[in-house]
Design an enzyme around this catalytic site. Structure first.
Site, PDB file in Angstrom:
ATOM      1  N   ARG A 289       0.857  -1.177   0.000  1.00 37.49           N
ATOM      2  CA  ARG A 289       0.000   0.000   0.000  1.00 37.49           C
ATOM      3  C   ARG A 289       0.902   1.240   0.000  1.00 37.49           C
ATOM      4  O   ARG A 289       1.662   1.462   0.938  1.00 37.49           O
ATOM      5  CB  ARG A 289      -0.921  -0.007   1.216  1.00 37.49           C
TER       6      ARG A 289
ATOM      7  N   ARG B 228       1.735  -5.706   2.815  1.00 40.99           N
ATOM      8  CA  ARG B 228       0.819  -6.597   3.532  1.00 40.99           C
ATOM      9  C   ARG B 228       1.077  -8.017   3.038  1.00 40.99           C
ATOM     10  O   ARG B 228       0.727  -8.366   1.917  1.00 40.99           O
ATOM     11  CB  ARG B 228      -0.619  -6.133   3.304  1.00 40.99           C
TER      12      ARG B 228
ATOM     13  N   GLU C 233      -4.481  -1.766  -7.807  1.00 42.23           N
ATOM     14  CA  GLU C 233      -5.693  -1.044  -7.423  1.00 42.23           C
ATOM     15  C   GLU C 233      -5.361   0.413  -7.154  1.00 42.23           C
ATOM     16  O   GLU C 233      -4.224   0.761  -6.832  1.00 42.23           O
ATOM     17  CB  GLU C 233      -6.348  -1.653  -6.160  1.00 42.23           C
TER      18      GLU C 233
ATOM     19  N   ASN D 161      -7.059   3.025  -4.639  1.00 41.06           N
ATOM     20  CA  ASN D 161      -8.056   3.173  -3.575  1.00 41.06           C
ATOM     21  C   ASN D 161      -8.328   4.641  -3.290  1.00 41.06           C
ATOM     22  O   ASN D 161      -7.407   5.401  -2.975  1.00 41.06           O
ATOM     23  CB  ASN D 161      -7.560   2.473  -2.315  1.00 41.06           C
TER      24      ASN D 161
END
Length: 315
Positions: A209, A224, A280, A282
Site C-alpha cells: 500500500r 501486507r 488497485e 483506492n
C-alpha cells in the site's frame, strides 16, 4: 479550520490502527475544530444540503476516546473541509451520498476526496487508465472470454469489482480447478462484470500500500504479506503489515499517478502494488496511516493535515 468527517459510527473505531482517528487527532492537536456525522445524517431540503453533526473532543483515553457535543443541523457549506471517510460497500447509497456532497460543493463546501472523482475511479477499474503499469488484465462478465484468458496465462486471480478487504478473491492455477464454478459465482451466471489478472508471484513479498497525499508519495509503503497458504495480503484477511521504504519502481508508479490524480480532486489515494505492477487505486477511505507511522517514524497524519490545510486555504 472547521473540519467535518463523514465516517462510520465512531464507536466502531479501533483507534490503535484507524487512519481516520489519526487524522482527527492531528487536526485537533493543531487547534482545528473537529466534527463528525454519518451519511444517514445528511439531508437535502429546498436545495440546501445539511447534516446533523456533533462537535468531537478527543479525550486521550483508549476506550472512551471522544466526547460528543449536542447534535446540531449545519449547512455543509459552513465547513472549511469535509472529509469523506465512509468505508465501502460502494453501493447506491454511497453514490447518493456523493451526489449530496457534490451539491454541497456548489454551496461552498470543500470535500476531500472530491465526490465526482470518487465516482469516476472505481478502485479496481481505475488501473485501466494506466495500462503501462499493470499486469495483463481482463474485465468482462463473459465466460468464454474469462476461460480464454485463463488458458492464455495459466495462473490467474479473479475478483469482483466492488469488493474490499480481499473479499471474493480467487486464484486459479493451470489445472483450472473449479474455474467454472468460480466464474458462475462471481459473475452470477454472466450478470455481473468481474476482473481477472495474471497472477503476480511477488505477492509472497507483500501487497504494498503506497499512500499518495496531495500528489506526493509517502516515503514508506506498507507491505501486507500473506500468511500460510493464503494468497491475500489484506490485513482484514490476516496479512501482516511491514513498513518499508519505497523501491525505485514504487516511486516511479506513485510519481506517475500522483499529480494526475491530485489534479482530479483526489487528495488522498492508496495505490496497491504487487511486485512491479499497479493492481488497485483506492480512493474511498485509504488506510495504513498508523501502521506506517508506528514502524517507520514518518508522521503520515501530519503530512495529510499539511496537505488538507493547503487545499482548504490555510497554509
Amino acid at each position: 479550520m472547521k473540519i467535518a468527517f463523514l465516517a462510520d459510527p465512531l464507536a466502531s473505531f479501533k483507534i490503535y490502527k484507524d487512519s481516520t482517528f489519526a487524522m482527527m487527532a492531528e487536526a485537533a492537536k493543531r487547534g482545528h475544530e473537529v466534527y463528525a456525522f454519518q451519511q444517514r445524517h445528511m439531508a437535502l431540503r429546498d436545495g440546501i444540503v445539511s447534516a446533523r453533526v456533533e462537535r468531537i473532543t478527543l479525550t486521550g483515553d483508549q476506550d472512551a476516546w471522544y466526547t460528543a457535543g449536542p447534535a446540531q443541523d449545519m449547512r455543509l457549506g459552513e465547513f472549511d473541509a469535509i472529509l469523506e471517510r465512509k468505508d465501502p460497500p460502494f453501493d447506491m447509497e454511497y453514490v447518493y451520498g456523493t451526489y449530496l456532497l457534490q451539491l454541497a460543493e456548489q454551496q461552498g463546501a470543500k470535500v476531500f476526496n472530491k465526490p465526482q472523482a470518487i465516482r469516476d475511479h472505481n478502485e479496481k477499474l481505475a488501473i485501466a487508465q494506466f495500462p503501462q503499469l499493470t499486469a495483463p488484465t481482463l474485465v468482462t462478465s463473459d465466460e468464454a472470454r474469462l476461460r480464454a484468458f485463463h488458458a492464455e496465462h495459466g495462473d490467474v486471480i479473479l475478483k469482483p469489482l466492488d469488493g474490499m478487504g480481499g473479499t471474493g478473491i480467487f486464484r486459479v492455477k493451470a489445472d483450472g480447478l473449479n474455474l467454472g464454478s468460480i466464474i458462475e459465482t462471481l459473475t452470477d451466471n454472466g450478470k455481473r462484470t468481474i476482473m481477472v489478472q495474471r497472477y503476480i508471484p511477488e505477492i509472497v513479498k507483500g501487497d504494498k500500500r503506497i499512500l499518495v497525499i496531495g500528489g506526493k508519495p509517502v516515503p514508506f509503503s506498507l507491505a501486507r504479506i500473506p500468511q500460510g497458504s493464503e494468497i491475500r495480503g489484506n490485513l482484514a484477511a490476516g496479512g501482516i503489515g511491514v513498513a518499508q521504504p519505497l523501491t525505485t519502481r514504487d516511486r516511479e508508479i506513485a510519481e506517475a499517478l500522483g499529480p494526475v490524480l491530485a489534479a482530479r480532486g483526489l487528495l488522498l489515494v492508496g495505490l496497491d502494488v504487487i511486485g512491479d505492477y499497479l493492481t488497485e487505486v483506492n480512493v474511498t477511505s485509504p488506510t495504513c496511516f498508523q501502521e506506517i507511522t508506528q514502524q517507520s517514524g514518518f508522521d503520515v497524519a501530519a503530512m495529510f493535515i499539511d496537505a488538507l490545510e493547503a487545499a482548504g486555504g490555510q497554509g
